[in-house]
Design a protein around this motif. Sequence first.
Motif, short mmCIF file in Angstrom:
data_model
loop_
_atom_site.label_atom_id
_atom_site.label_comp_id
_atom_site.label_asym_id
_atom_site.label_seq_id
_atom_site.Cartn_x
_atom_site.Cartn_y
_atom_site.Cartn_z
N LEU A 90 6.61 -1.87 -8.89
CA LEU A 90 5.99 -1.65 -7.48
C LEU A 90 6.60 -2.31 -6.46
CD1 LEU A 90 2.26 -1.28 -8.84
CD2 LEU A 90 3.77 0.50 -8.07
N SER A 136 1.40 -6.96 -5.98
CA SER A 136 2.50 -5.99 -5.70
C SER A 136 2.68 -5.97 -4.18
CB SER A 136 2.51 -4.69 -6.18
OG SER A 136 2.54 -4.81 -7.73
N THR A 181 -6.12 -3.19 -12.37
CA THR A 181 -5.67 -2.41 -11.09
C THR A 181 -5.61 -3.11 -9.90
OG1 THR A 181 -6.13 -0.14 -12.15
CG2 THR A 181 -5.98 -0.36 -9.63
N VAL A 210 -2.60 -5.97 -9.86
CA VAL A 210 -1.53 -5.34 -9.95
C VAL A 210 -1.11 -4.86 -8.29
CG1 VAL A 210 -0.01 -3.41 -10.47
CG2 VAL A 210 -1.13 -4.64 -12.25
N THR A 211 -2.07 -4.38 -7.88
CA THR A 211 -2.00 -4.05 -6.33
C THR A 211 -1.73 -4.95 -5.42
OG1 THR A 211 -3.54 -1.88 -6.89
CG2 THR A 211 -3.16 -2.36 -4.74
N SER A 257 -0.50 2.54 -8.43
CA SER A 257 -0.33 1.58 -9.64
C SER A 257 -0.88 2.14 -10.79
CB SER A 257 -1.36 0.60 -9.12
OG SER A 257 -2.76 0.82 -9.17
N ASP A 282 -4.76 -0.68 -17.23
CA ASP A 282 -5.25 -0.41 -15.91
C ASP A 282 -6.22 0.58 -15.97
OD1 ASP A 282 -3.49 1.62 -15.85
OD2 ASP A 282 -3.26 1.79 -13.98
N VAL A 304 1.63 2.60 -13.49
CA VAL A 304 1.60 1.60 -14.56
C VAL A 304 1.33 1.92 -15.86
CG1 VAL A 304 2.04 0.00 -12.59
CG2 VAL A 304 0.02 0.04 -13.86
#
Lengths: 293, 251
Positions: A168, A103, A96, A99-100, A233, A243, A236
Amino acid sequence: MSQPVTIVIADGTLIPERGNKGVFSAWRIALIGAIGLLIVVPLINTAEVQSFVHTLWLQVFPSSTPNPVLERIADGSYRNYYWNALKFVPDGLIITFQVTLLSIACATVIGLFAGLGQISRNTLINRVSTVYVEVIRGIPLIVQLFYIYYSLGQLLRTEGVLAAVAALSICYGAYIGEIFRAGIQSISRGQMEAALALGMTRRQAFRFIILPQTVRVILPALGNELIAMLKDSSLVSIVALPDLMTRGRQYTSQSFAYFETFTMVALLYLVMTLFLSRLVGIMEERLQKRGRK
Amino acid sequence: MGTTDKDTQAIIEIRDAVKVFQEQRALAGVNLSVAKGEVVLIIGPSGSGKSTLLRSINRLEHLSSGSIRVADIEVCAANADIRRLREEVGMVFQNFNLFPHLNVLDNICLSPINVKKIGKNEAREQGRSLLAKVGLSEKEYSFPDQLSGGQQQRVAIARALAMHPKIMLFDEPTSALDPEMVKEVLDVMLDLAREGMTMVVVSHEMGFAKAAADRVIFMDAGLVVETGSPRELFDKPKEERTRKFLDNILH
């Protein structure tokens, strides 16, 4: 001198700043509560505590049906699902975060260009970026995620983290583009004129004068987007990325402990967004201080 | 200061300047030449085109037709060296337009460092001496919003001077100031005039005009209506429109 401008996004997270007592104490209560529950609930939810609670319960309502918890304690199959859920999800937490952060970085770059494009005097660039913003903002994020993962994924062979980050960033790039556009336009024209009159090129004026002031103006809005991104997120998980949300779902599929698992997942998200919103608040306080030290 | 042979020494030469904004004629054919070292004051009612004329000189506005020459630069030419033009011509704005995210010294040094490419230390040294000149030595690390309007405008003048311009344009430099701060700004401008700076000033400050201006120009409806020495123009205006305007601003 013109008054400092702040952009208020009505549906965003409240940013706790020291000056704003109401929001700040609400933030503190929520944070202490969330962390407290995260620690206390798994700790005390042992078999002993559960059976004690149910003994009390039977005292009050003697006519209650026999307690399934007590039966499971008796045959040794009782589990502390809160604790087990908490142990199951940490690797999802890392995904998580990855990805955050990836992004938000990509989305800010896309947003900067989208915002610049929207105020560009070049008709083509202007149209392209405005259409981009309009189109993306009109499509739900989850549809975009499906689209990029399943459709574009076939063409470009993207998968996993890359697909999630792409979807994202493209989506949030449009929103952040709007923020940059509004921020740049909120800087008074006189600033650009003064810079030009001092011999700077438009590019230099933008870099030294307009952009630094824009960043200060849009920081709260940008912080809001970061927090929204962290929450979104969780979507996803539909692209099978392990995640935090996916890991929670995986755990429920073997334990069927929905309540316990999603309580823990929700608390983890809450703690993260609360920390982030305070971080944004601190950044704002710093910037304001530097302006008038 | 006064020059008789203006054409040979003219540092600004404006010919038939016309500027049309959305079918409105802000400038309707202005001719004006300013000699080196001359101080020219432009007065006129709002909307008379005086600011537009001033802003055309450093090409913040682009003329619809006509020509402007500053030193040896054809301002309106497509290939004009805009950067050199703006180094030659400094400008001071009504609203100061200091950069609020930079302290006073950085406001002054930014352009010398990034446009003129002079060294940081040299720029700072020069910045400090300019601040001393406008009487604000102790404010170098203050931010613009910590200064009074008069102080901000003096910093703005120092910032413009840091590029070593040959000409200074002032667009209503005292109109946004509280009355008690007007003098400190005008004093700095007077010093500049005495040093021989070529100045074009849009302002209604009569006192400054009488003390420093070589010529006063009255503009109305995009045209130069009357030109004269401060004494001639203020005391014995020839044109009816000038007289009316002066009556209005004196009361």
